[in-house]
Write a protein that holds these residues in place. Structure first.
Motif, PDB file in Angstrom:
ATOM      1  N   GLY A 143      24.618  45.679  82.502  1.00  0.00           N
ATOM      2  CA  GLY A 143      25.996  45.184  82.463  1.00  0.00           C
ATOM      3  C   GLY A 143      26.502  44.844  83.858  1.00  0.00           C
ATOM      4  O   GLY A 143      27.198  43.838  84.060  1.00  0.00           O
ATOM      5  N   GLN A 144      26.154  45.675  84.834  1.00  0.00           N
ATOM      6  CA  GLN A 144      26.540  45.386  86.219  1.00  0.00           C
ATOM      7  C   GLN A 144      25.880  44.086  86.697  1.00  0.00           C
ATOM      8  O   GLN A 144      26.529  43.247  87.323  1.00  0.00           O
ATOM      9  CB  GLN A 144      26.123  46.538  87.129  1.00  0.00           C
ATOM     10  N   VAL A 145      24.582  43.938  86.398  1.00  0.00           N
ATOM     11  CA  VAL A 145      23.864  42.733  86.816  1.00  0.00           C
ATOM     12  C   VAL A 145      24.458  41.508  86.118  1.00  0.00           C
ATOM     13  O   VAL A 145      24.655  40.457  86.744  1.00  0.00           O
ATOM     14  CB  VAL A 145      22.348  42.858  86.538  1.00  0.00           C
ATOM     15  N   HIS A 146      24.761  41.639  84.842  1.00  0.00           N
ATOM     16  CA  HIS A 146      25.355  40.528  84.085  1.00  0.00           C
ATOM     17  C   HIS A 146      26.652  40.079  84.757  1.00  0.00           C
ATOM     18  O   HIS A 146      26.882  38.874  84.947  1.00  0.00           O
ATOM     19  CB  HIS A 146      25.608  40.975  82.639  1.00  0.00           C
ATOM     20  N   ALA A 147      27.489  41.031  85.136  1.00  0.00           N
ATOM     21  CA  ALA A 147      28.757  40.699  85.794  1.00  0.00           C
ATOM     22  C   ALA A 147      28.518  40.019  87.148  1.00  0.00           C
ATOM     23  O   ALA A 147      29.191  39.030  87.481  1.00  0.00           O
ATOM     24  CB  ALA A 147      29.598  41.961  85.971  1.00  0.00           C
ATOM     25  N   MET A 148      27.558  40.536  87.921  1.00  0.00           N
ATOM     26  CA  MET A 148      27.266  39.924  89.221  1.00  0.00           C
ATOM     27  C   MET A 148      26.716  38.511  89.052  1.00  0.00           C
ATOM     28  O   MET A 148      27.084  37.601  89.811  1.00  0.00           O
ATOM     29  CB  MET A 148      26.278  40.793  90.013  1.00  0.00           C
ATOM     30  N   LEU A 149      25.832  38.319  88.079  1.00  0.00           N
ATOM     31  CA  LEU A 149      25.284  36.986  87.833  1.00  0.00           C
ATOM     32  C   LEU A 149      26.386  36.009  87.405  1.00  0.00           C
ATOM     33  O   LEU A 149      26.433  34.870  87.887  1.00  0.00           O
ATOM     34  CB  LEU A 149      24.199  37.054  86.750  1.00  0.00           C
ATOM     35  N   THR A 150      27.244  36.451  86.518  1.00  0.00           N
ATOM     36  CA  THR A 150      28.336  35.603  86.046  1.00  0.00           C
ATOM     37  C   THR A 150      29.242  35.211  87.210  1.00  0.00           C
ATOM     38  O   THR A 150      29.613  34.043  87.355  1.00  0.00           O
ATOM     39  CB  THR A 150      29.128  36.311  84.935  1.00  0.00           C
ATOM     40  N   ALA A 151      29.564  36.181  88.062  1.00  0.00           N
ATOM     41  CA  ALA A 151      30.402  35.897  89.239  1.00  0.00           C
ATOM     42  C   ALA A 151      29.720  34.935  90.192  1.00  0.00           C
ATOM     43  O   ALA A 151      30.382  34.171  90.900  1.00  0.00           O
ATOM     44  CB  ALA A 151      30.757  37.205  89.950  1.00  0.00           C
ATOM     45  N   ALA A 152      28.381  34.951  90.218  1.00  0.00           N
ATOM     46  CA  ALA A 152      27.620  34.062  91.097  1.00  0.00           C
ATOM     47  C   ALA A 152      27.433  32.670  90.482  1.00  0.00           C
ATOM     48  O   ALA A 152      26.814  31.804  91.101  1.00  0.00           O
ATOM     49  CB  ALA A 152      26.259  34.678  91.409  1.00  0.00           C
ATOM     50  N   GLY A 153      27.947  32.471  89.267  1.00  0.00           N
ATOM     51  CA  GLY A 153      27.836  31.167  88.616  1.00  0.00           C
ATOM     52  C   GLY A 153      26.649  31.012  87.689  1.00  0.00           C
ATOM     53  O   GLY A 153      26.456  29.951  87.103  1.00  0.00           O
ATOM     54  N   ALA A 154      25.845  32.057  87.543  1.00  0.00           N
ATOM     55  CA  ALA A 154      24.708  32.009  86.620  1.00  0.00           C
ATOM     56  C   ALA A 154      25.202  32.269  85.198  1.00  0.00           C
ATOM     57  O   ALA A 154      26.320  32.744  84.998  1.00  0.00           O
ATOM     58  CB  ALA A 154      23.664  33.042  87.028  1.00  0.00           C
ATOM     59  N   LYS A 155      24.367  31.969  84.231  1.00  0.00           N
ATOM     60  CA  LYS A 155      24.781  32.096  82.831  1.00  0.00           C
ATOM     61  C   LYS A 155      23.774  32.906  82.011  1.00  0.00           C
ATOM     62  O   LYS A 155      22.989  32.338  81.243  1.00  0.00           O
ATOM     63  CB  LYS A 155      24.969  30.718  82.220  1.00  0.00           C
ATOM     64  N   PRO A 156      23.810  34.249  82.141  1.00  0.00           N
ATOM     65  CA  PRO A 156      22.940  35.058  81.275  1.00  0.00           C
ATOM     66  C   PRO A 156      23.423  34.976  79.826  1.00  0.00           C
ATOM     67  O   PRO A 156      24.571  34.608  79.560  1.00  0.00           O
ATOM     68  CB  PRO A 156      23.086  36.468  81.842  1.00  0.00           C
ATOM     69  N   GLU A 157      22.532  35.312  78.920  1.00  0.00           N
ATOM     70  CA  GLU A 157      22.870  35.290  77.498  1.00  0.00           C
ATOM     71  C   GLU A 157      23.886  36.385  77.169  1.00  0.00           C
ATOM     72  O   GLU A 157      24.045  37.339  77.933  1.00  0.00           O
ATOM     73  CB  GLU A 157      21.604  35.505  76.660  1.00  0.00           C
ATOM     74  N   PRO A 158      24.542  36.282  76.010  1.00  0.00           N
ATOM     75  CA  PRO A 158      25.436  37.360  75.571  1.00  0.00           C
ATOM     76  C   PRO A 158      24.655  38.672  75.450  1.00  0.00           C
ATOM     77  O   PRO A 158      23.433  38.665  75.292  1.00  0.00           O
ATOM     78  CB  PRO A 158      25.917  36.901  74.194  1.00  0.00           C
ATOM     79  N   THR A 159      25.366  39.769  75.505  1.00  0.00           N
ATOM     80  CA  THR A 159      24.707  41.088  75.462  1.00  0.00           C
ATOM     81  C   THR A 159      24.850  41.779  74.110  1.00  0.00           C
ATOM     82  O   THR A 159      24.357  42.882  73.953  1.00  0.00           O
ATOM     83  CB  THR A 159      25.282  42.001  76.559  1.00  0.00           C
ATOM     84  N   ASP A 160      25.526  41.160  73.166  1.00  0.00           N
ATOM     85  CA  ASP A 160      25.770  41.796  71.885  1.00  0.00           C
ATOM     86  C   ASP A 160      24.468  42.081  71.141  1.00  0.00           C
ATOM     87  O   ASP A 160      23.647  41.177  70.957  1.00  0.00           O
ATOM     88  CB  ASP A 160      26.657  40.915  71.002  1.00  0.00           C
ATOM     89  N   LEU A 161      24.300  43.311  70.711  1.00  0.00           N
ATOM     90  CA  LEU A 161      23.112  43.694  69.954  1.00  0.00           C
ATOM     91  C   LEU A 161      22.978  42.846  68.694  1.00  0.00           C
ATOM     92  O   LEU A 161      21.871  42.500  68.281  1.00  0.00           O
ATOM     93  CB  LEU A 161      23.159  45.190  69.617  1.00  0.00           C
ATOM     94  N   SER A 162      24.108  42.459  68.105  1.00  0.00           N
ATOM     95  CA  SER A 162      24.075  41.641  66.894  1.00  0.00           C
ATOM     96  C   SER A 162      23.511  40.250  67.148  1.00  0.00           C
ATOM     97  O   SER A 162      23.169  39.536  66.210  1.00  0.00           O
ATOM     98  CB  SER A 162      25.483  41.533  66.299  1.00  0.00           C
ATOM     99  N   ARG A 163      23.382  39.836  68.409  1.00  0.00           N
ATOM    100  CA  ARG A 163      22.832  38.535  68.758  1.00  0.00           C
ATOM    101  C   ARG A 163      21.335  38.603  69.077  1.00  0.00           C
ATOM    102  O   ARG A 163      20.724  37.585  69.407  1.00  0.00           O
ATOM    103  CB  ARG A 163      23.572  37.950  69.968  1.00  0.00           C
ATOM    104  N   LEU A 164      20.745  39.797  68.993  1.00  0.00           N
ATOM    105  CA  LEU A 164      19.321  39.962  69.279  1.00  0.00           C
ATOM    106  C   LEU A 164      18.509  39.035  68.359  1.00  0.00           C
ATOM    107  O   LEU A 164      18.633  39.113  67.134  1.00  0.00           O
ATOM    108  CB  LEU A 164      18.906  41.416  69.049  1.00  0.00           C
ATOM    109  N   PRO A 165      17.693  38.150  68.963  1.00  0.00           N
ATOM    110  CA  PRO A 165      16.907  37.236  68.110  1.00  0.00           C
ATOM    111  C   PRO A 165      15.877  37.997  67.286  1.00  0.00           C
ATOM    112  O   PRO A 165      15.387  39.028  67.674  1.00  0.00           O
ATOM    113  CB  PRO A 165      16.189  36.340  69.127  1.00  0.00           C
TER     114      PRO A 165
END
Length: 165
Positions: A143-165
């Motif tokens: 979650g921390q990495v996701h926030a840092m990536l988002t702030a840096a302009g990167a676009k990680p996938e959603p983290t919702d377990l319900s979205r697990l492929p």
């Protein structure tokens, strides 16, 4: 408390989320991945390294190694090469999934014993709690990495377990 099926689900989730973060971080430069962003472990790369090594330690304990720190050294700076990190992260994901795939519910019963750090203090915890810690710890720092990536302009996938492929 938990089951082997829970561990298998969370191992799949772990692999999916790590792939998402690594893919998003691929678009950053080496300097951007190592930039101090004010997080607990400062940078995206250092936080990902912490997760890589912490996963190794917790998994070793779950596999019965009472003294994992004798062979596993936690490092925020290693690996420093991004391609090496990606390869090692993929191997660790596979190792976690293989552990979970072979797990039986009964193996989550009982206590786990290990000796951290200097090896003098004996730690004893329920095995199921240690398995939950493996996955909860991953989610926290991802979650921390996701926030840092988002702030840096990167676009990680959603983290919702319900979205697990």
């Amino acid at each position: 408390m938990i089951s082997a099926d829970y561990c298998r689900l969370m191992a799949r989730y772990n692999s999916w989320q790590n792939t998402s973060l690594v893919t998003a971080a691929d678009g950053l430069t080496h300097a951007e991945r190592w930039k101090d962003r004010g997080a607990f472990f400062q940078s995206i790369a250092a936080t990902l390294n912490h997760l890589y090594w912490a996963d190794a330690l917790i998994l070793a304990r779950l596999k019965g190694n009472e003294r994992p720190e004798e062979t596993i050294t936690h490092s925020l700076t290693s690996p420093s090469d991004w391609d090496a990190f990606k390869s090692l992260r993929l191997q660790r994901n596979t190792e976690i999934e293989a552990w979970a795939a072979g797990l039986r519910d009964a193996e989550l019963d009982g206590m786990l014993v290990w000796y951290p750090g200097d090896g003098a203090t004996r730690v004893e915890r329920p095995k199921a709690n240690c398995a939950v810690e493996l996955f909860n710890h991953q989610t926290h720092h991802r979650g921390q990495v996701h926030a840092m990536l988002t702030a840096a302009g990167a676009k990680p996938e959603p983290t919702d377990l319900s979205r697990l492929p």
